[in-house]
Design a protein around this motif. Structure first.
Motif: not given
Ligand SMILES: Cc1ncc(C[n+]2csc(CCOP(=O)(O)OP(=O)(O)O)c2C)c(N)n1
Ligand code: SF4
Lengths: 379, 271
Positions: B84-85, B113-114, B256-260
């Motif tokens: 995600x980074x 998703x970012x 999305x990736x923050x939720x994950x």
């Protein structure tokens, strides 16, 4: 996960989950399909707990693409499916072969073609595993037949994928996917975990598809400082598309050779039964279980029988099979399809050796008595 | 003058694009935006599918991934979910992104998703010689619509918005300053952002549709683009045949990736 664990009584698909985790798999993308969904469900539960990634994609094509993307960042990756989904994954499996991206694809086989027999077993994807994606290529595919084998061969699938920078297919079938047996997870000393070779050169000098002596160039992870290009087009050593016939030839020959030259290290098989057999049974996956029962039923009666069980269906243990079959008077191929491997065996054997097929196309397991009958008739 | 070469793989030139093609203009806008945002080359993954537009990644010095036709967003989702980074940017054509890749398009937007998707909308399948695409305007000619297309076309930006994207913008290959600004905004936006760039394909589209030169095509863009603010004051009749440009949609939704990551923190260590 250090020491040997207590015995557990579990389903084949669950053993696959445990094997994948033990191998270091930390990324799964999939799409639900019977009889494979327990693998996705098992990993959906565990992966977030250990900081791994799980995602259910919009279809199998997307799932295959997602695991390739994740593998390029350095993750060990898995997807699991069955017949219809396996068909959908084929284009991107070819991409992983071409771009040399390690990944493991589980196909818990069910009857086909098309939607076929969703809840019943089959072994009719063995040739699709070999030739499902278009173009010349080599492939590695493993065929376990017991729950402990599913566990250990899932680990081996990851090891081979990492070692050879290639997709590896684990072919289960509905019978062993859903069957329960006792599994004892081995201790760390008894298993080996392999990781892909990574470059240590100056990033400016890195050639992701270099013609190295081993034929397997080290693989850098995206985001690790090695910036390079990945494509499914025929490419040169830098990874950039090329139309130069010489460069294309070199790339294509290396891609095929990097598996074929190591075939002796990759192949695995088992021979059991009489050591001077009249009849050789060739069976794999769940069908090998029926064949073993046939061997037990036969006992010391004529004909003398032995079982040749490949554990890698691709590459097929050709030399070992030819040796095992050389003194026999007949061969019986046992498989839950209409003779896909029988044709391969015909290619490998002297035309004077009669070959019989015992098959099942209706989703039912193969009856050991039929194998025995065929063994008695074949010579 | 801006030094593009710092981001290019100069040894891979000349590029494959036709003279007068607008794809290179979009590449330039993207590089200027990335430079403005001072994102490190190592931290960018540029992903594409198959098509003329999808050849963009090959020419730039990032982590670049040229995937299968239509599947760029699926591969990109794997990259972003794993790392995600990293900044994930997807370049895609109208056929690649909304025909064969239409399913991935709506689902990437739905997940929010970012990543940033740049959709090169040239109204045609360029690479394969000018077949009709989901954005070919009704009545326009294509090699597989020799009598004019009888199908309604997608409004790509509306589609992205309806599917859940958090940022949607439209610009053209003529409006290069606006293009760069929109790319900057889109890349900075947390969540799925999509910038539709209307771009000329003189070879496969213009030639067949009475826009005989790249200049004529750029002039058409200039004459038919209406900034969203101006469009608010115009009647439907005045807007007929025109298209709006600028930021069309900009909201905050869970990414999305923050939720994950939140999920991981919640269940971590549970056995
Ligand atoms: C599975 C698959 N189907 C078809 C093709 C052939 N193909 C290559 S590019 C393309 C269309 C490209 O059009 P678009 O996405 O609009 O991009 P452009 O070339 O116009 O930039 C097609 C159909 C392919 N490569 N793969
Ligand atoms: S065919 Fe069209 S889109 Fe492709 S390079 Fe030529 S002008 Fe550009």
């Amino acid at each position: 996960m250090t020491n040997a664990k207590k015995p557990v009584f579990i389903q084949g698909n669950h053993a696959c989950v445990l094997g994948a985790l033990r191998a270091g798999c930390r990324f799964f993308a999939g799409y639900p399909i019977t009889p494979s969904s327990e693998i996705a469900e098992g990993l959906a539960e565990v992966l977030p707990k250990i900081g791994g990634r799980f995602i259910q994609m919009e279809d199998e094509i997307a799932a295959m693409g997602a695991i390739i993307g994740a593998s390029l960042t350095g993750f060990k990756v898995l997807t699991a499916t069955s017949g219809p989904g396996f068909s959908l994954k084929q284009e991107n499996i070819g991409y992983a072969i071409m771009a040399e991206v390690p990944c493991v694809i589980v196909n818990v086989q069910r009857g086909g073609p098309s939607t076929g027999l969703p809840t019943q077993s089959s072994q009719s994807d063995v040739l699709q595993a070999r030739w499902g994606t278009h173009g010349d290529h080599e492939i590695i595919a493993l065929v376990p037949s017991t729950i402990p084998e599913i566990y250990s061969m899932t680990i081996r699938a990851f090891n081979l994928a990492e070692r050879y920078r290639t997709p590896v297919i684990l072919l289960l079938d509905e019978i062993i996917g859903h069957m329960r047996e006792v599994l004892v997870e081995p201790s760390d000393n008894d298993i080996q975990i392999e990781n892909r070779p990574v470059p240590d050169c100056d990033p400016a000098a890195y050639l992701p598809y270099e013609q190295v002596p081993s034929d397997i160039p080290p693989m850098a992870a995206f985001g690790s400082g090695y910036r390079y290009h990945v494509t499914g087009l025929c490419h040169d050593e830098t990874g950039f598309p090329t139309n130069d016939p010489q460069k294309i030839d070199r790339c294509m020959r290396r891609l095929n050779r990097k598996i074929s030259r190591y075939a002796d290290d990759i192949v695995d098989y088992r021979i059991e039964g009489n050591d001077r057999p009249d009849v050789l049974i060739m069976a794999y996956g769940s069908s090998a279980r029926s064949a073993k029962q046939a061997l037990r039923m036969a006992g010391d009666t004529d004909p003398r029988m032995a079982l040749f069980q490949p554990l890698t269906i691709w590459p097929f243990p050709e030399k070992a099979f030819q040796e095992a079959a050389s003194p026999v008077r007949g061969v019986v191929v046992v498989e839950a399809n209409n003779g896909q491997m029988k044709r391969e065996m015909e290619r490998l054997l002297d035309t004077t050796v009669p070959i019989r097929l015992v098959s099942s196309l209706n989703g039912e397991p193969i009856v050991p008595g039929e194998i025995l009958k065929a063994a008695r008739e074949v010579m | 003058m801006f030094d593009y070469s710092q981001y290019l793989r100069i040894s891979k030139f000349p590029h494959i694009w036709c003279p007068g093609c607008g794809d290179g203009t979009i590449l330039k806008g993207l590089l200027r935006a990335i430079h403005q945002l001072a994102i490190q080359k190592d931290d960018i993954v540029l992903v594409s599918g198959i098509g003329c537009s999808s050849r963009t990644p090959g020419y730039v010095d990032f982590n670049t991934l040229h995937t299968t036709h239509g599947r760029a967003l699926a591969f990109a989702t794997g990259v972003k979910h794993a790392r995600p980074d990293l900044h994930v940017i997807v370049v895609s054509g109208d056929g690649d992104g909304t025909a064969i890749g239409g399913n991935h398009f709506i689902h990437a937007a739905r997940r929010n998703i970012d990543m940033t998707m740049i959709l090169f909308n040239n109204f045609i399948y360029g690479m394969t010689g000018g077949q009709v695409s989901p954005t070919t305007p009704m009545g326009a000619y294509a090699s597989t619509a020799p009598y004019g297309s009888i199908e309604p076309n997608f409004n790509v930006s509306e589609l992205a918005r309806a599917a859940g994207a958090s940022f949607v913008a439209r610009t053209t290959a003529y409006h290069t300053t606006q293009m760069q600004q929109l790319f900057e905004k889109a890349i900075q936006k947390k969540g799925f952002s999509m910038v539709e760039v209307i771009v000329q394909c003189p070879t496969a589209y213009g030639r067949r549709n009475n826009q005989r030169t790249p200049v004529a095509m750029l002039n058409w863009m200039k004459d038919h683009a209406v900034p969203v603010k101006a469009a608010e004051k115009m009647t439907p009749e005045q807007l007929d045949g025109k298209f709006t440009t600028g930021v069309l949609w900009d909201i905050d939704r869970p990414e999305y990736t923050e939720q994950y990551q939140r999920l991981v923190e919640k269940v971590a260590g549970d056995r």
